[in-house]
Design an enzyme around this catalytic site. Structure first.
Site, PDB file in Angstrom:
ATOM      1  N   GLU A  75       0.815  -1.207   0.000  1.00  0.00           N
ATOM      2  CA  GLU A  75       0.000   0.000   0.000  1.00  0.00           C
ATOM      3  C   GLU A  75       0.852   1.263   0.000  1.00  0.00           C
ATOM      4  O   GLU A  75       0.523   2.247  -0.657  1.00  0.00           O
ATOM      5  CB  GLU A  75      -0.937   0.012   1.218  1.00  0.00           C
ATOM      6  CG  GLU A  75      -2.001  -1.076   1.191  1.00  0.00           C
ATOM      7  CD  GLU A  75      -1.544  -2.327   1.914  1.00  0.00           C
ATOM      8  OE1 GLU A  75      -0.324  -2.579   1.959  1.00  0.00           O
ATOM      9  OE2 GLU A  75      -2.409  -3.058   2.425  1.00  0.00           O
ATOM     10  N   PRO A 285      12.276 -14.124   0.195  1.00  0.00           N
ATOM     11  CA  PRO A 285      11.097 -14.290   1.052  1.00  0.00           C
ATOM     12  C   PRO A 285      10.381 -12.968   1.256  1.00  0.00           C
ATOM     13  O   PRO A 285      11.008 -11.910   1.338  1.00  0.00           O
ATOM     14  CB  PRO A 285      11.688 -14.823   2.366  1.00  0.00           C
ATOM     15  CG  PRO A 285      13.110 -14.374   2.358  1.00  0.00           C
ATOM     16  CD  PRO A 285      13.538 -14.323   0.923  1.00  0.00           C
ATOM     17  N   ARG A 286       9.055 -13.038   1.327  1.00  0.00           N
ATOM     18  CA  ARG A 286       8.272 -11.821   1.546  1.00  0.00           C
ATOM     19  C   ARG A 286       8.690 -11.138   2.841  1.00  0.00           C
ATOM     20  O   ARG A 286       8.754  -9.916   2.916  1.00  0.00           O
ATOM     21  CB  ARG A 286       6.781 -12.179   1.594  1.00  0.00           C
ATOM     22  CG  ARG A 286       5.864 -11.002   1.877  1.00  0.00           C
ATOM     23  CD  ARG A 286       5.927  -9.976   0.767  1.00  0.00           C
ATOM     24  NE  ARG A 286       4.891  -8.960   0.905  1.00  0.00           N
ATOM     25  CZ  ARG A 286       4.753  -7.933   0.075  1.00  0.00           C
ATOM     26  NH1 ARG A 286       5.587  -7.811  -0.948  1.00  0.00           N
ATOM     27  NH2 ARG A 286       3.798  -7.058   0.249  1.00  0.00           N
ATOM     28  N   LEU A 323      15.968  -6.294   2.944  1.00  0.00           N
ATOM     29  CA  LEU A 323      14.824  -5.420   2.728  1.00  0.00           C
ATOM     30  C   LEU A 323      15.141  -4.371   1.673  1.00  0.00           C
ATOM     31  O   LEU A 323      16.215  -3.771   1.685  1.00  0.00           O
ATOM     32  CB  LEU A 323      14.452  -4.726   4.045  1.00  0.00           C
ATOM     33  CG  LEU A 323      13.259  -3.767   4.013  1.00  0.00           C
ATOM     34  CD1 LEU A 323      11.978  -4.536   3.746  1.00  0.00           C
ATOM     35  CD2 LEU A 323      13.170  -3.003   5.333  1.00  0.00           C
ATOM     36  N   GLY A 324      14.218  -4.167   0.754  1.00  0.00           N
ATOM     37  CA  GLY A 324      14.327  -3.075  -0.201  1.00  0.00           C
ATOM     38  C   GLY A 324      15.228  -3.341  -1.390  1.00  0.00           C
ATOM     39  O   GLY A 324      15.572  -2.407  -2.118  1.00  0.00           O
ATOM     40  N   GLU A 354       5.152  -5.399 -10.775  1.00  0.00           N
ATOM     41  CA  GLU A 354       6.484  -4.978 -10.348  1.00  0.00           C
ATOM     42  C   GLU A 354       7.578  -5.685 -11.143  1.00  0.00           C
ATOM     43  O   GLU A 354       8.444  -5.010 -11.733  1.00  0.00           O
ATOM     44  CB  GLU A 354       6.646  -5.200  -8.844  1.00  0.00           C
ATOM     45  CG  GLU A 354       5.769  -4.273  -8.018  1.00  0.00           C
ATOM     46  CD  GLU A 354       5.913  -4.488  -6.520  1.00  0.00           C
ATOM     47  OE1 GLU A 354       5.487  -3.616  -5.743  1.00  0.00           O
ATOM     48  OE2 GLU A 354       6.468  -5.539  -6.120  1.00  0.00           O
TER      49      GLU A 354
END
Length: 436
Positions: A75, A285-286, A323-324, A354
């Site tokens: 979001e 992994p998410r 992350l990122g 994406e």
């Protein structure tokens, strides 16, 4: 635009709302304890815990203010183009963004930093839905307009906005059949909440119909805000390093994976290595914390990006648990199998636009209900796979025929091209809602 007349159910909604109000107030001491527990596990930031009780982390700036609430990573990524449009149209306007997760906040701040006027963006953690906490938050910030993103429907927060006469919008509104059924015993509370929105954007025609049945009376736009999202960021220097380290090896990616999918992906990696011995699977992994769990499943040492470990030629799997950096790996243009979609996991899918916008061929499991419209847009440009053998049968020819993979990636990029007009429409609607 659909209008719904009064239903005579307002007293029922008020009664249920009062019940929720009482329960939330009673459990607030337990919520404080849970916040401290989450902070010990790194899921909250200790210094920001007061924000979860509605206390401001900084002064309110003078002038017009629009508040956007987006809970988690997806979001927050989706609203960045809207933030950019808002900042560009009014140099006196500030944008307050509340997030519900640490990861969502980190991703938001990273993306917003590239926007002109980003100093006028204020990030705070959202108050939990306790009456006095949300009242404290709303009274302090008192935005000119507020927008909740996707399915962030919180009775006390919505009630506090109504009491302070703050115009409300629902952006990229989402409601599944399961969610609508889950509200069946509190349908009049749902109607009371949805009727509070002066402007509603539904993510799809199906979502619009379910929101209408739930009580939304101002559905003015049907579009997916994620169609306006820009490609994921990528550090060019790190990409050059990554390409050098991989040394031209054939690579495929299992992205945003969830529990229940790891065994299938590991099995697929083994099958692919039998046909393409130097193939390398990148598992993203998410939730990066799952890197340890995934590595332990293999029973052998698997390099992990979080430990700054790089794969060598003997490694068939590399766990990219940072992350990122998803945009970094998508920039390789490698075939991507999207997670949260294979049999064995909770399901729902992840956003295929994406990887598609970065030129990656796309495959997914059959459970993609949360992104049905995006997959419809890609059409035959996205393959459906269910088993390790399905994945291997799709991946192997693409690794053996790079030209075919590039053609599929180019097709996906064309089909998923961003639509900036969606973000413009949302920004215009929010400014109009706030009388700007």
């Amino acid at each position: 635009m659909t209008r719904i007349r009064g239903t005579g159910q307002e007293p029922c909604g008020a009664l249920l709302g009062a019940g929720w109000w009482g329960v939330a107030a009673l459990v607030s001491p337990l919520l404080r304890m849970n916040l401290r527990r989450r902070a010990r596990h790194g899921k909250e930031i200790v210094a920001c815990l007061p924000q979860r009780r509605g206390m401001p982390g900084q002064p309110r700036p003078p002038g017009p203010l629009i508040w956007l609430h987006a809970s988690s990573v997806g979001e927050n990524v989706a609203i960045v183009p809207v933030i950019g449009q808002l900042l560009a149209t009014d140099p006196s306007l500030h944008v307050l963004v509340t997030t519900g997760t640490v990861t969502g906040a980190e991703v938001l701040l990273t993306r917003v930093a590239a926007l002109p006027g980003h100093a006028r963006v204020i990030q705070q953690f959202a108050p939990l839905d306790v009456p006095r906490w949300v009242r404290r938050f709303v009274r302090f910030w008192h935005p000119d307009a507020a927008a909740l993103v996707e399915s962030e429907l919180w009775p006390n927060l919505i009630a506090a906005c109504r009491q302070q006469r703050i115009p409300l919008a629902l952006v990229n509104g989402r409601m599944s059949d399961r969610s609508l059924a889950g509200w069946r015993r509190a349908r009049c509370l749902l109607r009371r909440m949805l009727s509070a929105f002066g402007w509603v954007m539904a993510r799809s025609m199906e979502d619009a119909e379910r929101l209408r049945r739930g009580g939304a009376s101002h559905i003015d736009l049907v579009a997916d805000l994620k169609d306006a999202a820009l490609p994921l960021p990528c550090d060019p220097a790190m990409l050059a390093t990554l390409r050098h380290r991989l040394a031209g090896r054939p690579v495929w990616i299992a992205a945003s994976t969830h529990p229940g999918e790891d065994a299938t992906i590991m099995a697929a990696a083994g099958l692919i290595r039998q046909a393409v011995p130097d193939a390398l699977a990148l598992i993203i992994p998410r939730h990066p914390a799952r890197g340890v769990e995934i590595a332990s499943m293999a029973g052998a040492a698997i390099p992990r990006r979080a430990l700054d470990q790089w794969p060598d030629m003997d490694d068939g799997v590399w766990i990219c648990d940072t992350l990122g950096e998803t945009g970094l790996f998508y920039s390789l243009g490698a075939p991507v199998v999207l997670g949260n979609s294979l049999p064995g996991c909770a399901g729902g899918g992840h956003n295929p636009t994406e990887p598609a916008r970065m030129g990656c061929p796309i495959a997914s499991g059959p459970q993609t209900a949360n992104f049905r419209q995006a997959y419809t847009r890609l059409g035959h440009g996205a393959r459906c796979v269910s088993t390790a053998h399905d994945i291997a049968a799709w991946i192997i020819p693409l690794l053996q025929q790079p030209d075919t993979a590039r053609a599929l990636g180019d097709q996906a990029r064309r089909l998923a091209a961003p639509d900036p007009e969606v973000a413009c429409q949302v920004a215009r609607a929010l400014r109009a809602l706030g009388g700007m």
